[in-house]
Motif scaffolding. Structure first.
Motif, PDB file in Angstrom:
ATOM      1  N   MET A 163       0.891  -1.251   0.062  1.00 27.07           N
ATOM      2  CA  MET A 163      -0.008   0.061   0.086  1.00 27.07           C
ATOM      3  C   MET A 163       0.991   1.161  -0.013  1.00 27.07           C
ATOM      4  O   MET A 163       2.099   1.465   0.579  1.00 27.07           O
ATOM      5  N   ALA A 164       0.487   2.294  -0.843  1.00 25.05           N
ATOM      6  CA  ALA A 164       1.264   3.458  -0.792  1.00 25.05           C
ATOM      7  C   ALA A 164       0.905   4.422   0.399  1.00 25.05           C
ATOM      8  O   ALA A 164       0.121   4.199   0.988  1.00 25.05           O
ATOM      9  N   ASP A 165       2.018   5.215   0.617  1.00 30.20           N
ATOM     10  CA  ASP A 165       1.849   6.127   1.895  1.00 30.20           C
ATOM     11  C   ASP A 165       0.491   6.891   1.817  1.00 30.20           C
ATOM     12  O   ASP A 165       0.190   7.011   3.016  1.00 30.20           O
ATOM     13  N   GLU A 166       0.159   7.253   0.836  1.00 28.55           N
ATOM     14  CA  GLU A 166      -1.027   8.168   0.688  1.00 28.55           C
ATOM     15  C   GLU A 166      -2.337   7.265   1.355  1.00 28.55           C
ATOM     16  O   GLU A 166      -3.243   7.850   1.617  1.00 28.55           O
ATOM     17  N   ASP A 167      -2.080   5.686   1.430  1.00 24.25           N
ATOM     18  CA  ASP A 167      -3.163   4.996   1.856  1.00 24.25           C
ATOM     19  C   ASP A 167      -3.012   4.559   3.178  1.00 24.25           C
ATOM     20  O   ASP A 167      -3.970   4.029   3.794  1.00 24.25           O
ATOM     21  N   LEU A 168      -2.154   5.311   4.023  1.00 24.36           N
ATOM     22  CA  LEU A 168      -2.054   5.318   5.399  1.00 24.36           C
ATOM     23  C   LEU A 168      -2.954   5.918   6.112  1.00 24.36           C
ATOM     24  O   LEU A 168      -3.662   6.952   5.705  1.00 24.36           O
ATOM     25  N   ASP A 169      -3.407   5.450   7.214  1.00 24.80           N
ATOM     26  CA  ASP A 169      -4.354   6.384   8.046  1.00 24.80           C
ATOM     27  C   ASP A 169      -3.936   6.329   9.640  1.00 24.80           C
ATOM     28  O   ASP A 169      -3.076   5.714   9.779  1.00 24.80           O
ATOM     29  N   ILE A 170      -4.336   7.323  10.347  1.00 25.72           N
ATOM     30  CA  ILE A 170      -4.197   7.461  11.736  1.00 25.72           C
ATOM     31  C   ILE A 170      -5.338   6.575  12.500  1.00 25.72           C
ATOM     32  O   ILE A 170      -6.550   6.988  12.119  1.00 25.72           O
ATOM     33  N   ARG A 171      -5.073   5.679  13.385  1.00 22.47           N
ATOM     34  CA  ARG A 171      -5.898   5.014  14.078  1.00 22.47           C
ATOM     35  C   ARG A 171      -7.042   6.140  14.917  1.00 22.47           C
ATOM     36  O   ARG A 171      -6.510   6.886  15.552  1.00 22.47           O
ATOM     37  N   MET A 172      -8.264   5.734  14.559  1.00 25.15           N
ATOM     38  CA  MET A 172      -9.458   6.586  15.411  1.00 25.15           C
ATOM     39  C   MET A 172     -10.094   5.757  16.415  1.00 25.15           C
ATOM     40  O   MET A 172     -10.658   6.327  17.285  1.00 25.15           O
ATOM     41  N   PHE A 173      -9.916   4.761  16.633  1.00 24.83           N
ATOM     42  CA  PHE A 173     -10.492   3.730  17.500  1.00 24.83           C
ATOM     43  C   PHE A 173      -9.659   2.972  18.359  1.00 24.83           C
ATOM     44  O   PHE A 173      -9.185   1.812  18.155  1.00 24.83           O
ATOM     45  N   VAL A 174      -9.387   3.657  19.429  1.00 24.49           N
ATOM     46  CA  VAL A 174      -8.427   2.797  20.379  1.00 24.49           C
ATOM     47  C   VAL A 174      -8.917   1.734  21.026  1.00 24.49           C
ATOM     48  O   VAL A 174     -10.072   1.964  21.524  1.00 24.49           O
ATOM     49  N   ASP A 175      -8.264   0.817  21.249  1.00 24.77           N
ATOM     50  CA  ASP A 175      -9.000  -0.545  21.810  1.00 24.77           C
ATOM     51  C   ASP A 175     -10.164  -0.987  21.320  1.00 24.77           C
ATOM     52  O   ASP A 175     -10.993  -1.620  21.783  1.00 24.77           O
ATOM     53  N   GLY A 176     -10.413  -0.386  20.022  1.00 27.98           N
ATOM     54  CA  GLY A 176     -11.715  -0.789  19.137  1.00 27.98           C
ATOM     55  C   GLY A 176     -12.716  -0.181  19.781  1.00 27.98           C
ATOM     56  O   GLY A 176     -14.075  -0.719  19.115  1.00 27.98           O
ATOM     57  N   LYS A 177     -12.776   0.966  20.492  1.00 28.81           N
ATOM     58  CA  LYS A 177     -14.078   1.262  21.187  1.00 28.81           C
ATOM     59  C   LYS A 177     -14.357   2.589  20.726  1.00 28.81           C
ATOM     60  O   LYS A 177     -13.357   3.507  20.285  1.00 28.81           O
TER      61      LYS A 177
END
Length: 137
Positions: A1-15
């Motif tokens: 996956m290219a760098d532009e397809d990275l994202d920052i996690r928004m659901f810490v511990d899945g919640k």
């Protein structure tokens, strides 16, 4: 996956509700797809997730479904809306959605599986009045 397809996690511990991971953990692939679908399902209709723009065909706020009476019709509506939101996510080629509801617990569980540019993905969304949880499987 290219760098532009990275994202920052928004659901810490899945919640949920969603909030940026304090460690700015980068995610990609199936986890990024699950998060993108989850954000679309926690965004009021008419808004594009992550953007302050008018998007009349985007978004569905799933907690509204568990705060009212869950009927077979409302569960089918939720399933249809989640499927539609999943198909709008970049990188999703196909999606299959199933929904179950527990009125007494005010909880709805949504299973999503499909295929995307990075291969197969599968995850669950758990919705209750306090928010939305995401579990990648």
């Amino acid at each position: 996956m290219a760098d532009e397809d990275l994202d920052i996690r928004m659901f810490v511990d899945g919640k949920g509700p969603p909030d940026i991971d304090p460690y700015f953990t980068e995610i990609e692939g199936a986890e990024a797809i699950a998060q993108s679908v989850a954000l679309r399902c926690y965004t009021p209709k008419g808004y594009a997730p992550g953007h302050n723009i008018d998007a009349p065909n985007d978004g569905v706020f799933l907690p509204d479904f568990v705060q009212s009476t869950m009927t077979p019709h409302s569960l089918f509506t939720a399933k249809t809306l989640v499927h539609g939101e999943a198909r709008k996510v970049d990188g999703v080629d196909s999606a299959r959605v199933s929904v179950t509801g527990d009125q007494a617990a005010q909880r709805m569980t949504i299973s999503v599986e499909g295929e995307g540019v990075d291969g197969e993905f599968e995850f669950s969304l758990t919705v209750d009045p306090s928010g939305l949880g995401v579990t990648s499987t």
